[in-house]
Design a protein around this motif. Structure first.
Motif, PDB file in Angstrom:
ATOM      1  N   TYR A 198      51.829  -3.771  81.474  1.00  0.00           N
ATOM      2  CA  TYR A 198      52.463  -2.914  81.167  1.00  0.00           C
ATOM      3  C   TYR A 198      53.282  -1.898  81.624  1.00  0.00           C
ATOM      4  N   TYR A 199      54.128  -1.496  80.543  1.00  0.00           N
ATOM      5  CA  TYR A 199      55.014  -0.344  80.973  1.00  0.00           C
ATOM      6  C   TYR A 199      54.375   1.003  80.098  1.00  0.00           C
ATOM      7  N   SER A 200      54.820   1.888  81.206  1.00  0.00           N
ATOM      8  CA  SER A 200      54.402   3.398  80.693  1.00  0.00           C
ATOM      9  C   SER A 200      55.165   4.738  80.444  1.00  0.00           C
ATOM     10  N   VAL A 201      55.640   4.670  79.875  1.00  0.00           N
ATOM     11  CA  VAL A 201      56.605   5.787  80.148  1.00  0.00           C
ATOM     12  C   VAL A 201      56.601   6.667  78.545  1.00  0.00           C
ATOM     13  N   ASN A 202      56.953   8.389  78.634  1.00  0.00           N
ATOM     14  CA  ASN A 202      57.157   8.958  77.045  1.00  0.00           C
ATOM     15  C   ASN A 202      58.792   8.659  76.953  1.00  0.00           C
ATOM     16  N   GLU A 203      58.390   7.527  75.639  1.00  0.00           N
ATOM     17  CA  GLU A 203      59.764   7.099  75.544  1.00  0.00           C
ATOM     18  C   GLU A 203      60.402   7.727  74.518  1.00  0.00           C
ATOM     19  N   SER A 204      59.400   8.952  73.786  1.00  0.00           N
ATOM     20  CA  SER A 204      60.473  10.108  72.877  1.00  0.00           C
ATOM     21  C   SER A 204      61.268  10.512  73.678  1.00  0.00           C
ATOM     22  N   ASN A 205      61.563  10.445  74.518  1.00  0.00           N
ATOM     23  CA  ASN A 205      62.288  11.413  75.341  1.00  0.00           C
ATOM     24  C   ASN A 205      63.752  10.661  76.045  1.00  0.00           C
ATOM     25  N   ALA A 206      63.769   8.701  75.333  1.00  0.00           N
ATOM     26  CA  ALA A 206      64.417   8.148  75.972  1.00  0.00           C
ATOM     27  C   ALA A 206      66.343   8.690  75.861  1.00  0.00           C
ATOM     28  N   ASP A 207      66.429   9.231  74.768  1.00  0.00           N
ATOM     29  CA  ASP A 207      68.145   9.165  74.020  1.00  0.00           C
ATOM     30  C   ASP A 207      68.316  10.562  75.201  1.00  0.00           C
ATOM     31  N   LYS A 208      67.079  11.131  76.282  1.00  0.00           N
ATOM     32  CA  LYS A 208      68.050  12.330  77.084  1.00  0.00           C
ATOM     33  C   LYS A 208      67.873  11.687  78.600  1.00  0.00           C
ATOM     34  N   ILE A 247      54.401  -1.103  85.517  1.00  0.00           N
ATOM     35  CA  ILE A 247      54.959   0.367  85.999  1.00  0.00           C
ATOM     36  C   ILE A 247      54.675   1.658  85.166  1.00  0.00           C
ATOM     37  N   PHE A 248      54.875   2.302  85.940  1.00  0.00           N
ATOM     38  CA  PHE A 248      54.844   4.030  84.759  1.00  0.00           C
ATOM     39  C   PHE A 248      55.576   4.449  85.210  1.00  0.00           C
ATOM     40  N   LEU A 249      56.041   5.638  84.306  1.00  0.00           N
ATOM     41  CA  LEU A 249      57.532   6.299  85.321  1.00  0.00           C
ATOM     42  C   LEU A 249      57.998   7.751  84.258  1.00  0.00           C
ATOM     43  N   TYR A 250      58.529   9.123  85.235  1.00  0.00           N
ATOM     44  CA  TYR A 250      58.833   9.527  84.619  1.00  0.00           C
ATOM     45  C   TYR A 250      60.034  10.068  85.079  1.00  0.00           C
ATOM     46  N   THR A 257      66.000  18.133  84.259  1.00  0.00           N
ATOM     47  CA  THR A 257      66.579  17.568  85.458  1.00  0.00           C
ATOM     48  C   THR A 257      66.952  16.798  86.233  1.00  0.00           C
ATOM     49  N   THR A 258      65.424  17.616  87.254  1.00  0.00           N
ATOM     50  CA  THR A 258      64.974  17.235  88.427  1.00  0.00           C
ATOM     51  C   THR A 258      63.819  16.266  87.955  1.00  0.00           C
ATOM     52  N   GLY A 259      62.724  16.105  86.925  1.00  0.00           N
ATOM     53  CA  GLY A 259      62.332  14.994  86.537  1.00  0.00           C
ATOM     54  C   GLY A 259      61.109  15.723  86.066  1.00  0.00           C
ATOM     55  N   LYS A 260      60.009  15.932  85.708  1.00  0.00           N
ATOM     56  CA  LYS A 260      58.579  16.714  85.025  1.00  0.00           C
ATOM     57  C   LYS A 260      57.554  16.783  86.313  1.00  0.00           C
ATOM     58  N   GLN A 298      58.689  21.858  94.246  1.00  0.00           N
ATOM     59  CA  GLN A 298      59.668  20.974  93.310  1.00  0.00           C
ATOM     60  C   GLN A 298      59.505  19.159  92.843  1.00  0.00           C
ATOM     61  N   ARG A 299      59.769  19.339  91.524  1.00  0.00           N
ATOM     62  CA  ARG A 299      59.567  17.816  90.736  1.00  0.00           C
ATOM     63  C   ARG A 299      60.712  17.108  90.957  1.00  0.00           C
ATOM     64  N   VAL A 300      60.601  15.805  90.407  1.00  0.00           N
ATOM     65  CA  VAL A 300      61.310  14.261  91.449  1.00  0.00           C
ATOM     66  C   VAL A 300      60.750  13.523  89.718  1.00  0.00           C
ATOM     67  N   PRO A 301      61.943  13.213  89.629  1.00  0.00           N
ATOM     68  CA  PRO A 301      61.509  11.369  88.827  1.00  0.00           C
ATOM     69  C   PRO A 301      60.187  10.126  89.580  1.00  0.00           C
ATOM     70  N   VAL A 302      59.984   9.834  88.611  1.00  0.00           N
ATOM     71  CA  VAL A 302      59.338   8.956  88.811  1.00  0.00           C
ATOM     72  C   VAL A 302      58.959   7.428  88.891  1.00  0.00           C
ATOM     73  N   TYR A 303      59.055   6.185  89.671  1.00  0.00           N
ATOM     74  CA  TYR A 303      58.732   4.836  89.271  1.00  0.00           C
ATOM     75  C   TYR A 303      57.862   4.733  90.291  1.00  0.00           C
ATOM     76  N   LEU A 304      56.894   4.328  89.428  1.00  0.00           N
ATOM     77  CA  LEU A 304      55.740   3.229  90.424  1.00  0.00           C
ATOM     78  C   LEU A 304      55.388   2.434  89.419  1.00  0.00           C
ATOM     79  N   GLY A 305      54.791   0.929  90.160  1.00  0.00           N
ATOM     80  CA  GLY A 305      54.727  -0.196  90.009  1.00  0.00           C
ATOM     81  C   GLY A 305      54.573  -1.218  91.132  1.00  0.00           C
ATOM     82  N   SER A 306      54.188  -2.428  90.410  1.00  0.00           N
ATOM     83  CA  SER A 306      54.439  -3.408  90.679  1.00  0.00           C
ATOM     84  C   SER A 306      56.006  -4.144  91.504  1.00  0.00           C
TER      85      SER A 306
END
Ligand code: AHG
Ligand code: MN
Ligand code: MN
Length: 316
Positions: A198-208, A247-250, A257-260, A298-306
């Protein structure tokens, strides 16, 4: 005879040294699970009334979990300091300032799920101090990249209580067996599936989202046809991603702006587990494990997965 948490001692070159700390995490997990189960009766659901250093509302259970975890790390005798998402400063364990290891922790992950009886977790990692044992441990001891992590893992408070961890020799999943009060090896040598999931993300933020992630995710969806799941607790979303693939992504967005997600308490430990399970962990264009931390919170964007899913997202 079932295999218990003690089997960590036989894994890799750091297993024996890490066993007491991982057993401490196991004890904390059992205590936190009990507090979570009885929270409504003790009146400890809800806000603590304070904000943590990140400006987020602390829940009473965030604070209780933090206290339990710290106490169990203290009782190992091997931990000189703990960096916690819920504490502004590094917590030095005064009785054991000469010990070798520091632990970084998100004591209760996904705490917005608490009010709806949804899954939550605990995330941890262990590093060896850089300062001499004769000195007082210093926050600079925590600012080590994922390449220096010795052990990491998470606890999932779900229908079953699970502890998933790695000492750098693959990933093992243990499930708490209530009939003998032990964690037993239920998921040996976890490897993330190369396809599917699956892909796993809070897609309500996609436009931001920044970094063109909206378009990148659309491409990933079209190329793979992945379904979607999102719990909103990183531990639960990561655990499903690890076992089922995808994939899980934030991503970063124009608000964060630096991720959550936090580099030291969430990204590095989960990136370590993901890579140990044969997956990929990215943050913007760097591997999560190659980022040199600059500050504790510190915060960073995150992309974890296959690997495949992460590569398609980044168009590699
Ligand atoms: P925490 O409860 O430790 O603050 O972490 C919450 C994190 C993480 O668990 C989850 O992946 C993410 O926040 C969910 O954020 P959104 O509610 O913005 O989707
Ligand atoms: Mn968290
Ligand atoms: Mn938390």
């Amino acid at each position: 005879m079932s295999v218990t948490l003690n089997s960590i001692a036989k894994q890799g070159k750091n297993g024996a040294a890490m066993m007491p700390i991982i057993q401490g995490v196991g004890r904390a997990a059992i205590e936190i699970a009990a507090v979570l189960r009885g929270a409504i009766f003790r009146g400890v659901l809800g806000k603590a009334g304070a904000e943590n250093v990140q400006g987020e509302q602390q829940q009473l259970l965030d604070v209780l979990s933090d206290e339990i975890f710290l106490e169990e790390m203290r009782s190992t005798g091997f931990v000189c300091a703990v960096g916690s998402e819920e504490q502004e400063e590094l917590l030095v364990i005064d009785e054991y300032t000469r010990s070798d290891y520091l632990v970084l922790v998100d004591p209760l992950d996904g705490s917005s799920n608490l009010d709806v009886d949804g899954p939550v977790g605990t995330i941890f990692s262990v590093v060896k101090r850089k300062t001499a044992n004769s000195e007082r441990p210093h926050v600079s001891d925590t600012l080590q990249s994922g390449q220096d992590v010795i052990a990491a893992g998470y606890v999932l408070y779900g229908p079953a209580l699970m502890l998933v961890c790695s000492v750098g020799a693959g990933v093992s999943g243990y499930t708490f067996n209530p009939s003998n009060a032990r964690f037993e090896l239920s998921h040996p040598d976890i490897q993330i599936p190369e396809t599917g999931g699956y892909y796993s993300v809070n897609e309500s933020n996609a436009d931001k989202w920044l970094d063109n992630m909206d378009a990148n995710l659309e491409r990933l969806k079209q190329e793979t046809g992945l379904g979607m799941r999102y719990v909103g607790a990183m531990v639960a979303d990561m655990h499903r991603t690890l076992l089922k693939g995808g994939i899980f992504l934030y991503p970063a967005d124009d608000k964060n702006t630096t991720g959550k997600l936090r580099l030291l308490y969430e990204a590095i430990p989960m990136g370590f587990i993901m890579e140990q399970a044969g997956g990929k962990a990215m943050s913007r264009n760097d591997a999560v494990l190659n980022i040199e931390p600059e500050t504790l919170h510190q915060r960073v964007p995150v992309y974890l997965g296959s690997k495949n899913a992460v590569d398609i997202l980044f168009d590699n």
